[in-house]
Design a protein around this motif. Structure first.
Motif, PDB file in Angstrom:
ATOM      1  N   GLY A  62       0.820  -1.199   0.000  1.00 55.79           N
ATOM      2  CA  GLY A  62       0.000   0.000   0.000  1.00 55.79           C
ATOM      3  C   GLY A  62       0.852   1.245   0.000  1.00 55.79           C
ATOM      4  N   THR A  63       0.212   2.349   0.257  1.00 60.13           N
ATOM      5  CA  THR A  63       0.904   3.637   0.312  1.00 60.13           C
ATOM      6  C   THR A  63       0.912   4.141   1.745  1.00 60.13           C
ATOM      7  OG1 THR A  63       0.225   4.195  -1.937  1.00 60.13           O
ATOM      8  CG2 THR A  63       0.939   5.996  -0.525  1.00 60.13           C
ATOM      9  N   VAL A  64       2.091   4.482   2.209  1.00 55.08           N
ATOM     10  CA  VAL A  64       2.242   4.988   3.574  1.00 55.08           C
ATOM     11  C   VAL A  64       3.121   6.226   3.559  1.00 55.08           C
ATOM     12  CG1 VAL A  64       1.942   2.718   4.628  1.00 55.08           C
ATOM     13  CG2 VAL A  64       4.243   3.517   4.024  1.00 55.08           C
ATOM     14  N   GLN A  65       3.104   6.931   4.665  1.00 55.82           N
ATOM     15  CA  GLN A  65       3.969   8.094   4.828  1.00 55.82           C
ATOM     16  C   GLN A  65       5.323   7.642   5.367  1.00 55.82           C
ATOM     17  OE1 GLN A  65       3.181  11.451   4.288  1.00 55.82           O
ATOM     18  NE2 GLN A  65       1.238  10.779   3.388  1.00 55.82           N
ATOM     19  N   ALA A  66       6.341   8.403   5.060  1.00 58.15           N
ATOM     20  CA  ALA A  66       7.656   8.114   5.615  1.00 58.15           C
ATOM     21  C   ALA A  66       7.575   8.074   7.137  1.00 58.15           C
ATOM     22  CB  ALA A  66       8.655   9.175   5.170  1.00 58.15           C
ATOM     23  N   GLY A  67       8.256   7.094   7.701  1.00 54.49           N
ATOM     24  CA  GLY A  67       8.249   6.920   9.142  1.00 54.49           C
ATOM     25  C   GLY A  67       7.207   5.946   9.649  1.00 54.49           C
ATOM     26  N   GLU A  68       6.264   5.616   8.801  1.00 52.38           N
ATOM     27  CA  GLU A  68       5.214   4.685   9.212  1.00 52.38           C
ATOM     28  C   GLU A  68       5.677   3.240   9.022  1.00 52.38           C
ATOM     29  OE1 GLU A  68       1.215   7.370   8.513  1.00 52.38           O
ATOM     30  OE2 GLU A  68       1.742   5.846   7.031  1.00 52.38           O
ATOM     31  N   SER A  69       4.794   2.321   9.393  1.00 51.64           N
ATOM     32  CA  SER A  69       5.114   0.899   9.324  1.00 51.64           C
ATOM     33  C   SER A  69       4.168   0.179   8.376  1.00 51.64           C
ATOM     34  CB  SER A  69       5.007   0.274  10.718  1.00 51.64           C
ATOM     35  OG  SER A  69       5.890   0.905  11.625  1.00 51.64           O
ATOM     36  N   LEU A  70       4.610  -0.996   7.955  1.00 48.91           N
ATOM     37  CA  LEU A  70       3.813  -1.808   7.046  1.00 48.91           C
ATOM     38  C   LEU A  70       4.143  -3.265   7.297  1.00 48.91           C
ATOM     39  CD1 LEU A  70       1.832  -0.991   4.738  1.00 48.91           C
ATOM     40  CD2 LEU A  70       3.683  -1.501   3.139  1.00 48.91           C
ATOM     41  N   ARG A  71       3.148  -4.111   7.130  1.00 49.72           N
ATOM     42  CA  ARG A  71       3.375  -5.542   7.299  1.00 49.72           C
ATOM     43  C   ARG A  71       2.911  -6.276   6.053  1.00 49.72           C
ATOM     44  NH1 ARG A  71       0.310 -10.016  10.971  1.00 49.72           N
ATOM     45  NH2 ARG A  71       2.107 -11.240  11.658  1.00 49.72           N
ATOM     46  N   LEU A  72       3.810  -7.005   5.452  1.00 44.01           N
ATOM     47  CA  LEU A  72       3.497  -7.817   4.291  1.00 44.01           C
ATOM     48  C   LEU A  72       3.327  -9.263   4.722  1.00 44.01           C
ATOM     49  CD1 LEU A  72       6.119  -6.403   1.766  1.00 44.01           C
ATOM     50  CD2 LEU A  72       3.797  -5.598   2.194  1.00 44.01           C
ATOM     51  N   SER A  73       2.416  -9.949   4.061  1.00 39.81           N
ATOM     52  CA  SER A  73       2.187 -11.367   4.329  1.00 39.81           C
ATOM     53  C   SER A  73       2.283 -12.137   3.024  1.00 39.81           C
ATOM     54  CB  SER A  73       0.803 -11.586   4.936  1.00 39.81           C
ATOM     55  OG  SER A  73       0.644 -10.877   6.131  1.00 39.81           O
ATOM     56  N   CYS A  74       2.678 -13.379   3.120  1.00 45.88           N
ATOM     57  CA  CYS A  74       2.759 -14.233   1.944  1.00 45.88           C
ATOM     58  C   CYS A  74       2.418 -15.651   2.351  1.00 45.88           C
ATOM     59  CB  CYS A  74       4.146 -14.183   1.334  1.00 45.88           C
ATOM     60  SG  CYS A  74       4.370 -15.316  -0.052  1.00 45.88           S
ATOM     61  N   ALA A  75       1.390 -16.182   1.732  1.00 43.84           N
ATOM     62  CA  ALA A  75       0.964 -17.542   2.007  1.00 43.84           C
ATOM     63  C   ALA A  75       1.423 -18.464   0.889  1.00 43.84           C
ATOM     64  CB  ALA A  75      -0.545 -17.592   2.147  1.00 43.84           C
ATOM     65  N   ALA A  76       2.030 -19.558   1.249  1.00 43.40           N
ATOM     66  CA  ALA A  76       2.477 -20.552   0.279  1.00 43.40           C
ATOM     67  C   ALA A  76       1.475 -21.690   0.207  1.00 43.40           C
ATOM     68  CB  ALA A  76       3.849 -21.089   0.669  1.00 43.40           C
ATOM     69  N   SER A  77       1.269 -22.193  -0.984  1.00 43.44           N
ATOM     70  CA  SER A  77       0.374 -23.328  -1.169  1.00 43.44           C
ATOM     71  C   SER A  77       0.962 -24.237  -2.244  1.00 43.44           C
ATOM     72  CB  SER A  77      -1.026 -22.858  -1.559  1.00 43.44           C
ATOM     73  OG  SER A  77      -0.987 -22.141  -2.776  1.00 43.44           O
ATOM     74  N   GLY A  78       0.363 -25.386  -2.382  1.00 41.22           N
ATOM     75  CA  GLY A  78       0.866 -26.360  -3.341  1.00 41.22           C
ATOM     76  C   GLY A  78       1.836 -27.322  -2.685  1.00 41.22           C
ATOM     77  N   ASN A  79       2.888 -27.662  -3.376  1.00 44.33           N
ATOM     78  CA  ASN A  79       3.874 -28.613  -2.877  1.00 44.33           C
ATOM     79  C   ASN A  79       4.856 -27.893  -1.958  1.00 44.33           C
ATOM     80  OD1 ASN A  79       5.421 -30.815  -2.392  1.00 44.33           O
ATOM     81  ND2 ASN A  79       6.275 -30.970  -4.452  1.00 44.33           N
ATOM     82  N   ILE A  80       4.433 -27.669  -0.734  1.00 44.76           N
ATOM     83  CA  ILE A  80       5.178 -26.819   0.195  1.00 44.76           C
ATOM     84  C   ILE A  80       6.131 -27.579   1.092  1.00 44.76           C
ATOM     85  CG2 ILE A  80       3.368 -25.067   0.240  1.00 44.76           C
ATOM     86  CD1 ILE A  80       2.480 -26.324   2.916  1.00 44.76           C
ATOM     87  N   PHE A  81       6.084 -28.876   1.048  1.00 41.27           N
ATOM     88  CA  PHE A  81       6.794 -29.670   2.046  1.00 41.27           C
ATOM     89  C   PHE A  81       8.305 -29.582   1.921  1.00 41.27           C
ATOM     90  CE2 PHE A  81       2.960 -31.255   3.661  1.00 41.27           C
ATOM     91  CZ  PHE A  81       2.112 -31.500   2.587  1.00 41.27           C
ATOM     92  N   ASN A  82       8.765 -29.216   0.742  1.00 43.25           N
ATOM     93  CA  ASN A  82      10.213 -29.139   0.538  1.00 43.25           C
ATOM     94  C   ASN A  82      10.756 -27.722   0.624  1.00 43.25           C
ATOM     95  OD1 ASN A  82      10.554 -31.980  -0.032  1.00 43.25           O
ATOM     96  ND2 ASN A  82       9.469 -31.581  -1.940  1.00 43.25           N
ATOM     97  N   ILE A  83       9.900 -26.779   1.026  1.00 47.89           N
ATOM     98  CA  ILE A  83      10.363 -25.396   1.136  1.00 47.89           C
ATOM     99  C   ILE A  83      11.243 -25.248   2.363  1.00 47.89           C
ATOM    100  CG2 ILE A  83       9.697 -23.007   1.549  1.00 47.89           C
ATOM    101  CD1 ILE A  83       7.189 -23.495  -0.038  1.00 47.89           C
ATOM    102  N   ASN A  84      12.427 -24.738   2.157  1.00 49.94           N
ATOM    103  CA  ASN A  84      13.347 -24.508   3.265  1.00 49.94           C
ATOM    104  C   ASN A  84      13.442 -23.033   3.632  1.00 49.94           C
ATOM    105  OD1 ASN A  84      14.162 -27.248   3.528  1.00 49.94           O
ATOM    106  ND2 ASN A  84      15.377 -26.995   1.685  1.00 49.94           N
ATOM    107  N   VAL A  85      13.590 -22.200   2.642  1.00 50.08           N
ATOM    108  CA  VAL A  85      13.799 -20.781   2.882  1.00 50.08           C
ATOM    109  C   VAL A  85      12.679 -19.984   2.228  1.00 50.08           C
ATOM    110  CG1 VAL A  85      15.370 -18.820   2.589  1.00 50.08           C
ATOM    111  CG2 VAL A  85      16.296 -21.126   2.905  1.00 50.08           C
ATOM    112  N   MET A  86      12.160 -19.031   2.958  1.00 45.50           N
ATOM    113  CA  MET A  86      11.202 -18.080   2.398  1.00 45.50           C
ATOM    114  C   MET A  86      11.745 -16.676   2.629  1.00 45.50           C
ATOM    115  SD  MET A  86       7.488 -19.697   3.339  1.00 45.50           S
ATOM    116  CE  MET A  86       6.647 -18.708   2.077  1.00 45.50           C
TER     117      MET A  86
END
Length: 118
Positions: free
Chosen positions: A9-33
């Motif tokens: 999104g759009t924020v002002q300098a000095g503010e905070s933001l939180r990004l999320s990412c959901a993985a799906s599918g063949n996830i069992f071999n994921i080591n690093v995100m």
């Protein structure tokens, strides 16, 4: 592996933001995100990574301002950024690396725009 990012999104300098990412599918071999970003006219750069065991890595420009975390039960990775600066403006891409039979496979999500106004 599919990666679905949200939280930009759009924020002002000095503010905070939180990004999320959901993985799906063949996830069992994921080591690093993690997260990469690409600012206009610049090369894509790594922002932060987190291994399955919790080890983290940050690019120097976000150290002390960013926290990457991971919920293995939800197959979700988060990036919280504080004290945002205009130079943090970029498209942020969720990333994942899976290891299968000794071979590594890299995946990227569709990107989410972060705009920091001064």
């Amino acid at each position: 592996v599919q990666l679905q990012a949200s939280g930009g999104g759009t924020v002002q300098a000095g503010e905070s933001l939180r990004l999320s990412c959901a993985a799906s599918g063949n996830i069992f071999n994921i080591n690093v995100m993690g997260w990469d970003r690409q600012a206009p006219g610049k090369q894509r750069e790594l922002v932060a990574t987190i291994a399955r065991g919790g080890n983290t890595n940050y690019t120097d420009s976000v150290k002390g301002r960013a926290t990457i975390s991971r919920d293995n039960a939800k197959n979700t990775v988060y990036l919280e950024m504080n004290s945002l600066k205009p130079e943090d403006t970029a498209v942020y891409y969720c990333t994942a690396r899976a290891t299968v039979n000794g071979r590594e496979f890299d995946y990227w999500g569709q990107g989410t725009q972060v705009t920091v106004s001064s």
